[in-house]
Design a protein around this motif. Structure first.
Motif, PDB file in Angstrom:
ATOM      1  N   ASN A 127     -20.065   7.789 -32.024  1.00  0.00           N
ATOM      2  CA  ASN A 127     -19.899   7.691 -33.474  1.00  0.00           C
ATOM      3  C   ASN A 127     -21.156   7.209 -34.185  1.00  0.00           C
ATOM      4  O   ASN A 127     -21.447   7.634 -35.310  1.00  0.00           O
ATOM      5  CB  ASN A 127     -18.718   6.765 -33.801  1.00  0.00           C
ATOM      6  CG  ASN A 127     -17.380   7.354 -33.365  1.00  0.00           C
ATOM      7  OD1 ASN A 127     -17.312   8.507 -32.931  1.00  0.00           O
ATOM      8  ND2 ASN A 127     -16.320   6.576 -33.482  1.00  0.00           N
ATOM      9  N   ASP A 128     -21.920   6.342 -33.544  1.00  0.00           N
ATOM     10  CA  ASP A 128     -23.112   5.824 -34.218  1.00  0.00           C
ATOM     11  C   ASP A 128     -24.270   6.839 -34.247  1.00  0.00           C
ATOM     12  O   ASP A 128     -25.309   6.573 -34.835  1.00  0.00           O
ATOM     13  CB  ASP A 128     -23.576   4.502 -33.606  1.00  0.00           C
ATOM     14  CG  ASP A 128     -23.953   4.601 -32.137  1.00  0.00           C
ATOM     15  OD1 ASP A 128     -23.977   5.731 -31.591  1.00  0.00           O
ATOM     16  OD2 ASP A 128     -24.225   3.548 -31.527  1.00  0.00           O
ATOM     17  N   GLN A 129     -24.069   7.992 -33.604  1.00  0.00           N
ATOM     18  CA  GLN A 129     -25.076   9.062 -33.675  1.00  0.00           C
ATOM     19  C   GLN A 129     -24.609  10.247 -34.515  1.00  0.00           C
ATOM     20  O   GLN A 129     -25.353  11.227 -34.673  1.00  0.00           O
ATOM     21  CB  GLN A 129     -25.437   9.544 -32.262  1.00  0.00           C
ATOM     22  CG  GLN A 129     -26.161   8.510 -31.413  1.00  0.00           C
ATOM     23  CD  GLN A 129     -26.499   9.010 -30.012  1.00  0.00           C
ATOM     24  OE1 GLN A 129     -26.419  10.201 -29.713  1.00  0.00           O
ATOM     25  NE2 GLN A 129     -26.873   8.092 -29.131  1.00  0.00           N
ATOM     26  N   LEU A 130     -23.399  10.170 -35.053  1.00  0.00           N
ATOM     27  CA  LEU A 130     -22.845  11.309 -35.784  1.00  0.00           C
ATOM     28  C   LEU A 130     -23.725  11.742 -36.954  1.00  0.00           C
ATOM     29  O   LEU A 130     -24.038  12.925 -37.112  1.00  0.00           O
ATOM     30  CB  LEU A 130     -21.438  10.981 -36.309  1.00  0.00           C
ATOM     31  CG  LEU A 130     -20.272  11.152 -35.351  1.00  0.00           C
ATOM     32  CD1 LEU A 130     -18.965  10.728 -36.025  1.00  0.00           C
ATOM     33  CD2 LEU A 130     -20.174  12.595 -34.871  1.00  0.00           C
ATOM     34  N   GLN A 131     -24.094  10.782 -37.785  1.00  0.00           N
ATOM     35  CA  GLN A 131     -24.843  11.139 -38.986  1.00  0.00           C
ATOM     36  C   GLN A 131     -26.200  11.767 -38.658  1.00  0.00           C
ATOM     37  O   GLN A 131     -26.680  12.625 -39.389  1.00  0.00           O
ATOM     38  CB  GLN A 131     -25.010   9.909 -39.882  1.00  0.00           C
ATOM     39  CG  GLN A 131     -23.690   9.495 -40.536  1.00  0.00           C
ATOM     40  CD  GLN A 131     -23.811   8.224 -41.355  1.00  0.00           C
ATOM     41  OE1 GLN A 131     -24.206   7.177 -40.833  1.00  0.00           O
ATOM     42  NE2 GLN A 131     -23.489   8.305 -42.634  1.00  0.00           N
ATOM     43  N   SER A 132     -26.767  11.380 -37.519  1.00  0.00           N
ATOM     44  CA  SER A 132     -28.088  11.899 -37.159  1.00  0.00           C
ATOM     45  C   SER A 132     -28.045  13.346 -36.695  1.00  0.00           C
ATOM     46  O   SER A 132     -29.092  14.002 -36.602  1.00  0.00           O
ATOM     47  CB  SER A 132     -28.715  11.022 -36.064  1.00  0.00           C
ATOM     48  OG  SER A 132     -28.012  11.166 -34.839  1.00  0.00           O
ATOM     49  N   VAL A 133     -26.834  13.874 -36.395  1.00  0.00           N
ATOM     50  CA  VAL A 133     -26.739  15.266 -35.931  1.00  0.00           C
ATOM     51  C   VAL A 133     -26.028  16.159 -36.939  1.00  0.00           C
ATOM     52  O   VAL A 133     -25.635  17.283 -36.617  1.00  0.00           O
ATOM     53  CB  VAL A 133     -26.050  15.364 -34.547  1.00  0.00           C
ATOM     54  CG1 VAL A 133     -26.844  14.607 -33.501  1.00  0.00           C
ATOM     55  CG2 VAL A 133     -24.604  14.889 -34.598  1.00  0.00           C
ATOM     56  N   THR A 134     -25.873  15.695 -38.180  1.00  0.00           N
ATOM     57  CA  THR A 134     -25.204  16.525 -39.183  1.00  0.00           C
ATOM     58  C   THR A 134     -26.114  17.634 -39.703  1.00  0.00           C
ATOM     59  O   THR A 134     -25.636  18.602 -40.280  1.00  0.00           O
ATOM     60  CB  THR A 134     -24.718  15.678 -40.379  1.00  0.00           C
ATOM     61  OG1 THR A 134     -25.831  14.921 -40.886  1.00  0.00           O
ATOM     62  CG2 THR A 134     -23.600  14.733 -39.970  1.00  0.00           C
ATOM     63  N   ASP A 135     -27.424  17.498 -39.500  1.00  0.00           N
ATOM     64  CA  ASP A 135     -28.337  18.561 -39.941  1.00  0.00           C
ATOM     65  C   ASP A 135     -28.863  19.307 -38.725  1.00  0.00           C
ATOM     66  O   ASP A 135     -28.818  18.816 -37.585  1.00  0.00           O
ATOM     67  CB  ASP A 135     -29.496  17.980 -40.749  1.00  0.00           C
ATOM     68  CG  ASP A 135     -30.372  17.058 -39.917  1.00  0.00           C
ATOM     69  OD1 ASP A 135     -31.345  17.548 -39.306  1.00  0.00           O
ATOM     70  OD2 ASP A 135     -30.058  15.852 -39.849  1.00  0.00           O
ATOM     71  N   ALA A 136     -29.386  20.494 -38.965  1.00  0.00           N
ATOM     72  CA  ALA A 136     -29.801  21.378 -37.871  1.00  0.00           C
ATOM     73  C   ALA A 136     -30.878  20.750 -37.002  1.00  0.00           C
ATOM     74  O   ALA A 136     -30.838  20.863 -35.770  1.00  0.00           O
ATOM     75  CB  ALA A 136     -30.295  22.715 -38.448  1.00  0.00           C
ATOM     76  N   GLY A 137     -31.838  20.068 -37.642  1.00  0.00           N
ATOM     77  CA  GLY A 137     -32.934  19.482 -36.876  1.00  0.00           C
ATOM     78  C   GLY A 137     -32.465  18.381 -35.952  1.00  0.00           C
ATOM     79  O   GLY A 137     -32.839  18.334 -34.772  1.00  0.00           O
ATOM     80  N   GLY A 138     -31.618  17.486 -36.471  1.00  0.00           N
ATOM     81  CA  GLY A 138     -31.112  16.389 -35.649  1.00  0.00           C
ATOM     82  C   GLY A 138     -30.258  16.879 -34.500  1.00  0.00           C
ATOM     83  O   GLY A 138     -30.361  16.374 -33.374  1.00  0.00           O
ATOM     84  N   ALA A 139     -29.421  17.885 -34.760  1.00  0.00           N
ATOM     85  CA  ALA A 139     -28.560  18.423 -33.708  1.00  0.00           C
ATOM     86  C   ALA A 139     -29.379  19.132 -32.645  1.00  0.00           C
ATOM     87  O   ALA A 139     -29.115  19.007 -31.445  1.00  0.00           O
ATOM     88  CB  ALA A 139     -27.537  19.391 -34.322  1.00  0.00           C
ATOM     89  N   SER A 140     -30.386  19.876 -33.088  1.00  0.00           N
ATOM     90  CA  SER A 140     -31.255  20.584 -32.143  1.00  0.00           C
ATOM     91  C   SER A 140     -32.008  19.586 -31.260  1.00  0.00           C
ATOM     92  O   SER A 140     -32.101  19.774 -30.033  1.00  0.00           O
ATOM     93  CB  SER A 140     -32.236  21.474 -32.897  1.00  0.00           C
ATOM     94  OG  SER A 140     -33.070  22.165 -32.005  1.00  0.00           O
ATOM     95  N   ASP A 141     -32.501  18.508 -31.861  1.00  0.00           N
ATOM     96  CA  ASP A 141     -33.200  17.474 -31.085  1.00  0.00           C
ATOM     97  C   ASP A 141     -32.267  16.859 -30.049  1.00  0.00           C
ATOM     98  O   ASP A 141     -32.664  16.623 -28.899  1.00  0.00           O
ATOM     99  CB  ASP A 141     -33.727  16.375 -32.019  1.00  0.00           C
ATOM    100  CG  ASP A 141     -34.899  16.833 -32.877  1.00  0.00           C
ATOM    101  OD1 ASP A 141     -35.467  17.906 -32.576  1.00  0.00           O
ATOM    102  OD2 ASP A 141     -35.216  16.135 -33.858  1.00  0.00           O
TER     103      ASP A 141
END
Length: 331
Positions: free
Chosen positions: A80-94
């Motif tokens: 849950n503490d990483q959810l916001q960091s993967v809401t955009d394409a770049g964060g999810a791809s990383d």
């Protein structure tokens, strides 16, 4: 056809049935303790006990390295503490490029994007965009056929759960869960659900008997159910039907019983629950009779550093020294 060949085919057929039963059960790797074995020893314990599925709650790179080449199926969590960091394409791809694609010899099955995020929580609005972004990243890595992207809920999203056919999501949760379930349906992914008869029993002992919660009740109750696990799971299926998604499968991503810490929590009761659940998961529920039910037992070890009620620290199937707390046959 020769008698020898017929015998060989019979053996192969029975082996396939046994493997199917074994493969319905996994175990969650709870690692919130300061006295637990090294990652490689834990993975070896899974293998030596014939446990073919594991749930990791966060990208534990030591565990992922240990799982390489094991063929153990993996649920990998976006905590849950990483959810916001993967809401955009770049964060999810990383995220995918760091924790998934480098581990080509790990048998990833699901990515669990968030765990038990309540509908009214500040993070609730991040779940769907995070699912979508992680799905895009998985597809970009050409892994969409191997890995399904989902999220894990708990049954608190249900407004009514009894009788099971009347199961429905809470009014305030419907707008949250419906687009998530629609996303799962579009991508052929199951809904992950944490199902705990223990907590339902503790909270409603005047209406729920211990036998009903432990799979030891003899005969059906007034609505045709023999156990609380089936009733809980079917109430969730009923709720999915009511939002138009009757074809979405539910994977039980957690279910367990504590061995101490509160009413009903004992080694005897927990052992009974786990043994009966392992057997029961080979079949189905009244609403979904064609099993097996893919189910993950919670958890591999007692977690002495876990927050919350005392029971939270006593869900382990094994002691920290790797000795079994219960005599269970996973395969």
């Amino acid at each position: 056809m020769s008698a020898t060949l017929l015998l060989l085919l019979a053996v192969l057929s029975s082996t396939a049935v046994l493997l199917t039963g074994a493969q319905s059960i996994g175990v969650c790797y709870g690692a919130n303790g300061d006295n637990l074995p090294p990652r490689q020893e834990v993975v070896d314990l899974y293998k030596s006990n014939g446990i073919g599925k594991i749930r990791l709650y966060y990208p534990d790179e030591g565990a992922l390295q240990a799982l390489g080449g094991s063929n153990i199926e993996v649920i990998l969590g976006v905590p849950n503490d990483q959810l916001q960091s993967v809401t955009d394409a770049g964060g999810a791809s990383d995220w995918v490029n760091k924790y998934v694609t480098p581990y080509s010899n790990v048998n990833f099955k699901y990515i669990a994007v968030g765990n038990e995020v309540p509908s009214g929580d500040a993070l609730a609005g991040s779940v769907l965009p995070a699912l979508q972004s992680i799905q895009t990243a998985i597809s970009s890595a050409n892994l969409q056929e191997q890995i399904k992207v989902s999220t894990a809920i708990d049954t608190s999203l249900l407004g009514n759960s009894y009788p099971p056919n009347d199961g429905v999501f809470r009014d305030d949760a419907t707008s949250y869960i419906t687009p998530i379930v629609n996303f799962l349906a579009q991508n052929g992914a199951p809904l992950l659900a944490n199902v705990y008869p223990y907590f339902a029993y503790v909270q409603n002992q005047q209406s729920i008997t211990l036998d009903y919660a432990l799979f030891t009740q003899q005969g059906n109750n007034e609505v045709g159910y023999q156990n609380l696990f089936d009733a809980s799971l079917d109430s969730l299926y009923a709720a999915l039907e009511k939002i138009g998604q009757s074809n979405v499968e539910v994977v039980v991503s957690e279910s367990g019983w504590p061995s101490e810490g509160d009413v009903g929590a004992s080694v005897d009761n927990a052992g009974t629950y786990y043994r009966n659940l392992i057997t029961h998961a080979k079949g189905g529920t009244p609403k979904r009779p064609n099993g097996p039910i893919e189910t993950y037992l919670f958890a591999m070890f007692d977690e002495n550093q876990k927050d919350g009620a005392e029971t939270e620290r006593h869900f382990g199937l094994f002691n920290p020294d790797k000795s079994p707390k219960y005599q269970l046959g996973f395969n």
